[in-house]
Scaffold this active site. Structure first.
Site, PDB file in Angstrom:
ATOM      1  N   LYS A 118      33.298  44.065  30.230  1.00 26.54           N
ATOM      2  CA  LYS A 118      33.560  42.655  29.930  1.00 26.54           C
ATOM      3  C   LYS A 118      33.295  41.772  31.144  1.00 26.54           C
ATOM      4  CE  LYS A 118      37.765  40.685  30.247  1.00 26.54           C
ATOM      5  NZ  LYS A 118      37.742  39.290  30.733  1.00 26.54           N
ATOM      6  N   ASN A 119      33.833  42.175  32.284  1.00 24.23           N
ATOM      7  CA  ASN A 119      33.702  41.366  33.488  1.00 24.23           C
ATOM      8  C   ASN A 119      32.301  41.442  34.094  1.00 24.23           C
ATOM      9  OD1 ASN A 119      36.370  40.437  33.414  1.00 24.23           O
ATOM     10  ND2 ASN A 119      37.116  42.282  34.419  1.00 24.23           N
ATOM     11  N   ARG A 148      38.098  31.652  31.571  1.00 19.88           N
ATOM     12  CA  ARG A 148      37.940  31.372  32.993  1.00 19.88           C
ATOM     13  C   ARG A 148      36.488  31.514  33.436  1.00 19.88           C
ATOM     14  NH1 ARG A 148      40.577  30.244  37.339  1.00 19.88           N
ATOM     15  NH2 ARG A 148      39.889  31.021  39.385  1.00 19.88           N
ATOM     16  N   ASP A 184      43.503  34.118  31.451  1.00 18.63           N
ATOM     17  CA  ASP A 184      44.832  34.711  31.429  1.00 18.63           C
ATOM     18  C   ASP A 184      45.790  33.953  32.330  1.00 18.63           C
ATOM     19  OD1 ASP A 184      44.340  36.758  29.651  1.00 18.63           O
ATOM     20  OD2 ASP A 184      43.692  38.159  31.191  1.00 18.63           O
ATOM     21  N   MET A 190      48.288  40.993  43.917  1.00 20.93           N
ATOM     22  CA  MET A 190      47.242  39.989  43.778  1.00 20.93           C
ATOM     23  C   MET A 190      47.634  38.819  42.868  1.00 20.93           C
ATOM     24  SD  MET A 190      43.921  42.537  43.631  1.00 20.93           S
ATOM     25  CE  MET A 190      42.714  41.216  43.712  1.00 20.93           C
ATOM     26  N   ASP A 197      43.249  45.004  37.295  1.00 25.35           N
ATOM     27  CA  ASP A 197      43.285  44.973  35.834  1.00 25.35           C
ATOM     28  C   ASP A 197      43.872  46.236  35.227  1.00 25.35           C
ATOM     29  OD1 ASP A 197      42.328  42.440  35.564  1.00 25.35           O
ATOM     30  OD2 ASP A 197      40.294  42.997  35.016  1.00 25.35           O
TER      31      ASP A 197
END
Length: 436
Positions: free
Chosen positions: A22-23, A94, A118, A337, A315
Site C-alpha cells: 500500500k505504502n 495523507r 490515520d 514514533m 505499522d
C-alpha cells in the site's frame, strides 16, 4: 457502513499471496504526474486508499483506469500548471501530499490542501517543506500550502532530513528526479516502499545511487518518460498474516515475499515466540506453536520497539501487541514514533487482554490472556487489524465496526481469511433509530 462479525477459535491454515505494498503503490501512482507519457503500474492493491488516490489524480486531470484486477494505466498529459487538488478528496488520504513534489518539479508550482489519514498522532509536513526549500522553492500558508519555484524551475541541492520521514523522502526523490543536476538526500528514509519508488524513477530516466541506504544521490532530468512497474509485496501485510497464524495456531505459507524485507520482522516475532522459516521466496509459519516471550540477557523484560528502517516497522507495532497478548510472559511495547498509536489498547482490554498502558508510547502486555468476543470499533488501519487478530483468537463472537479503516490497507481481507478457515462475515451496519 459495514462491520465484521467474527466467530473466534478457528485455526487459520493454508496458502496466501500478499497484496502489493500500500505504502509503495501510493507514491508510485503519484509519480505518474512527472511525465506526459503512459505509465502502467501492476500489482496495485484494490483498497480504499488506492481508490482515494486515484480520485485525487483524476481530479487534476490524470487519465487513470484499471486494466485487469490489479493493474492501473495512467497518463498525466492533460494535467495543467493550474491544477487544483480537491480539498475534500485530499482530506481523505495523507498520501495526497505526495503530489506536491511532482507538481512542483513539473510545473514550478503546487497548491496543496491539508492531507488527511490515520489519527495516530502529529505527522509533520516540515521535512517535505525543508526538502523543497533546499531545492530552491518558496512556500507560504499555514493551512493550505502554496509552493513556488522561482523562474518555474527547481535547482539541484543538498537535502538533509531532520527526521527520516518516509513521505518526505519520497517527495524529495520525485522532485529531484525532474530537477536537472545532482541532488543529495541525507538522513533519508530507506523503507522497502521508498526503494521501490526510487527503482521506478530510474526506469523513468532518473539516475539514483544509494537506493536502500540513508544517503541517495539523484541526477535528475528535464523530462522523464513513461514506464511499466510492479509494486513489491507488502511486508506489513505479510507480518500481519504471520501474527494471525501465530495466535490461531495454524500453519501458513505466504507466497512470493521479499525475504530481505522481513529480517527484522521475523527476528522480533521470534522474540515473541513465533518461529518462521524461509522456503525460497515463501515464508512458512509452522502450526501449533507455543508462544513464549524470550527475556533479554540478565532476565530483563522482553521489549519490542519500532524505529526507522531497517528497525521494526511502526505499522506493525499494533500487530505485535496483539500477538503479545497470546505469548507466555511479559513484553514491553515501545511505540516512540506516534503518540496516539497505542490508544486502541482499551479495546483489547475489553476483550480480556492484560495490558497496562504506561503512557502514550509504552504498554506492558502480560500473557497469554484468554480473550473473549466483544463489540469494538476500528480507529485506524493497523489498530483495526490488531483487533481482527484478537477476535480470531478469542472465544465467542466479536463485532468490529468502522471496517472501512481496515479496508483502507488490506485487500479483500475477509474473503482471504475465509479461504484460510476463518469464520468471518461482512454485514451491513443497521442505522440507529433517531429518538423522537
Amino acid at each position: 457502513m459495514e462491520k465484521f462479525v467474527i466467530d473466534g477459535g478457528a485455526s487459520l491454515s493454508g496458502t496466501v499471496v500478499p497484496a502489493g505494498n500500500k505504502n509503495g503503490a501510493l507514491p508510485i501512482l503519484a509519480a505518474s504526474v512527472l511525465t506526459s507519457e503512459d505509465v502502467l503500474v501492476r500489482n496495485v492493491p484494490r483498497i480504499r486508499d488506492v481508490d482515494a488516490m486515484l480520485r485525487v489524480l483524476r481530479g487534476i486531470g490524470v487519465r487513470a483506469q484499471w486494466r485487469g484486477e490489479n493493474t492501473v494505466a495512467l497518463c498525466a498529459a492533460d494535467v495543467s500548471p493550474e491544477a487544483v487538488i480537491d480539498r475534500a478528496l485530499a482530506e481523505r488520504i495523507r498520501a495526497s501530499f505526495l503530489l506536491a513534489g511532482p507538481l512542483l518539479a513539473r510545473f514550478g508550482r503546487a497548491e496543496m490542501p491539508p492531507p488527511g489519514g490515520d489519527v495516530i498522532g502529529r505527522r509533520r509536513l516540515d521535512p517535505h517543506l525543508d526538502a523543497f526549500r533546499a531545492l530552491g522553492a518558496h512556500f507560504s500558508g499555514d493551512y493550505d500550502i502554496v509552493l513556488d519555484a522561482p523562474g518555474g524551475t527547481l535547482r539541484p541541492g543538498t537535502v538533509f532530513m531532520d527526521e527520516p520521514s518516509v513521505m518526505g523522502t519520497e517527495n524529495a526523490l520525485m522532485a529531484a528526479a525532474m530537477t536537472p543536476g545532482q541532488t543529495v538526500i541525507g538522513n533519508a528514509a530507506c523503507e522497502p516502499h521508498v526503494q521501490d519508488l526510487a527503482r521506478m524513477l530510474v526506469k523513468m530516466g532518473a539516475d539514483i545511487r544509494g537506493i536502500g541506504s540513508n544517503v541517495m544521490w539523484v541526477t535528475g532530468r528535464h523530462e522523464l518518460g513513461g514506464c511499466t512497474h510492479d509494486v513489491g509485496p507488502d511486508h506489513i501485510e505479510i507480518g500481519s498474516f504471520m501474527a494471525l497464524a501465530g495466535v490461531t495456531g495454524g500453519e501458513l505459507r505466504i507466497k512470493d515475499c521479499e525475504p530481505d524485507d522481513l529480517r527484522m520482522i521475523r527476528l522480533v516475532f521470534k522474540r515473541l515466540g513465533l518461529h518462521s522459516e524461509l522456503d525460497g521466496a515463501d515464508v512458512v509459519v509452522p502450526g501449533a506453536q507455543k508462544l513464549i516471550a524470550a527475556r533479554d540477557v540478565g532476565e530483563y523484560k522482553a521489549k519490542v520497539q519500532d524505529g526507522p528502517w531497517p528497525a521494526f516497522p511502526a505499522d506493525l507495532t499494533s500487530i505485535a501487541l496483539a500477538l503479545a497478548t497470546q505469548c507466555e510472559g511479559s513484553v514491553l511495547i515501545h511505540e516512540w514514533m506516534f503518540e496516539n498509536r497505542l490508544v486502541f489498547t482499551d479495546k483489547l482490554v475489553l476483550m480480556g487482554a492484560d495490558i497496562t498502558l504506561c503512557d502514550p508510547h509504552r504498554a506492558i502486555v502480560s500473557g497469554p490472556a484468554r480473550l473473549r468476543g466483544a463489540r469494538v470499533e476500528s480507529p485506524d488501519i493497523r489498530a483495526g487489524m490488531a483487533m481482527l487478530i484478537a477476535a480470531l483468537a478469542a472465544d465467542g463472537r466479536s463485532e468490529i465496526g468502522n471496517i472501512r479503516q481496515i479496508d483502507r490497507g488490506y485487500e479483500r481481507i475477509d474473503e482471504r481469511l475465509r479461504e484460510l478457515g476463518a469464520r468471518i462475515e461482512r454485514v451491513p451496519t443497521q442505522a440507529q433509530p433517531v429518538a423522537a
